[in-house]
Design a protein around this motif. Structure first.
Motif, short mmCIF file in Angstrom:
data_model
loop_
_atom_site.label_atom_id
_atom_site.label_comp_id
_atom_site.label_asym_id
_atom_site.label_seq_id
_atom_site.Cartn_x
_atom_site.Cartn_y
_atom_site.Cartn_z
N ALA A 10 1.03 -1.09 -0.08
CA ALA A 10 0.00 -0.12 -0.12
C ALA A 10 0.93 1.19 -0.07
N TRP A 11 0.38 2.30 -0.30
CA TRP A 11 1.40 3.54 -0.67
C TRP A 11 1.70 3.97 0.76
N ARG A 12 0.78 4.03 1.84
CA ARG A 12 1.62 4.50 3.01
C ARG A 12 2.47 3.57 3.59
N ASP A 13 2.80 2.14 3.08
CA ASP A 13 3.73 1.29 3.55
C ASP A 13 5.00 1.29 2.64
N ARG A 14 5.11 2.01 1.58
CA ARG A 14 6.29 2.11 0.79
C ARG A 14 6.95 2.97 1.27
N GLN A 16 9.38 6.20 1.18
CA GLN A 16 9.07 7.50 1.01
C GLN A 16 9.69 7.95 -0.45
N ALA A 19 8.13 5.99 -3.28
CA ALA A 19 6.81 6.42 -3.51
C ALA A 19 6.78 7.83 -4.42
N ASN A 23 5.60 7.35 -8.28
CA ASN A 23 4.22 7.66 -8.39
C ASN A 23 3.33 7.70 -9.48
#
Length: 171
Positions: A10-14, A16, A19, A23
């Motif tokens: 999930a994006w929140r777990d990638r 930084q 991401a 993106n």
């Protein structure tokens, strides 16, 4: 979770940085630039396999800087001169495949592109591209320019099988 790549998180777990660089909005813009330039040059749909070589070529600094300055450069000659640089391209294409897919989906959902049996076309709501956004870096500008160049260059080539084979990708 074992064996999953960061692109499957999930994006929140990638991470930084990952991401930020991968993106779907930014990568989608790069793909759109290539599709748009391809379409302007050839008035045809860009073959879908071409979209999977765009990001691995433009996001990798060494490969991007090895790209020709003009779209009328002889493709086979350039590939032969850059054989060492291109030797890792097939692996990079596989690793970035999830990013390309996610970017294509993003563009398709926003109707910036359409994907049909003949390939990828500019959609009903294309991205408005400015020459150089006010807040950007030289590297991002170079990446954007390279994506457009690839669209123009690939529009002058033969079919996808020959192009991918020249890049060292098995079809």
């Amino acid at each position: 979770m074992v064996g999953r790549t960061s692109f499957e998180l999930a994006w929140r777990d990638r991470p930084q940085e990952e991401a930020a660089h991968f993106n779907p909005a930014f990568c989608g813009e790069l793909l759109f630039r290539a599709v748009n330039e391809f379409r302007q040059r050839s008035d045809l749909s860009m073959p879908l396999p071409y979209t999977f070589v765009i990001l691995p070529l433009v996001l990798h600094p060494v490969t991007r800087r090895a790209l020709p300055g003009r779209a009328d450069t002889a493709f086979a000659s350039w590939a032969a001169e850059n054989e060492t640089t291109l030797s890792v391209l097939p692996d990079r294409i596989l690793r970035l495949r999830p990013v390309t897919r996610e970017s294509l989906l993003f563009l398709s959902q926003h109707e910036a592109i359409g994907i049909g049996p003949d390939g990828v076309i500019v959609g009903a709501r294309p991205i408005r591209l400015s020459a150089k956004p006010s807040s950007t870096t030289d590297e991002v500008h170079e990446i954007r320019r390279a994506a457009g160049l690839l669209g123009r260059w690939l529009s002058n080539q033969g079919g996808p099988a020959a192009v991918l084979q020249t890049f060292g990708v098995r079809v």
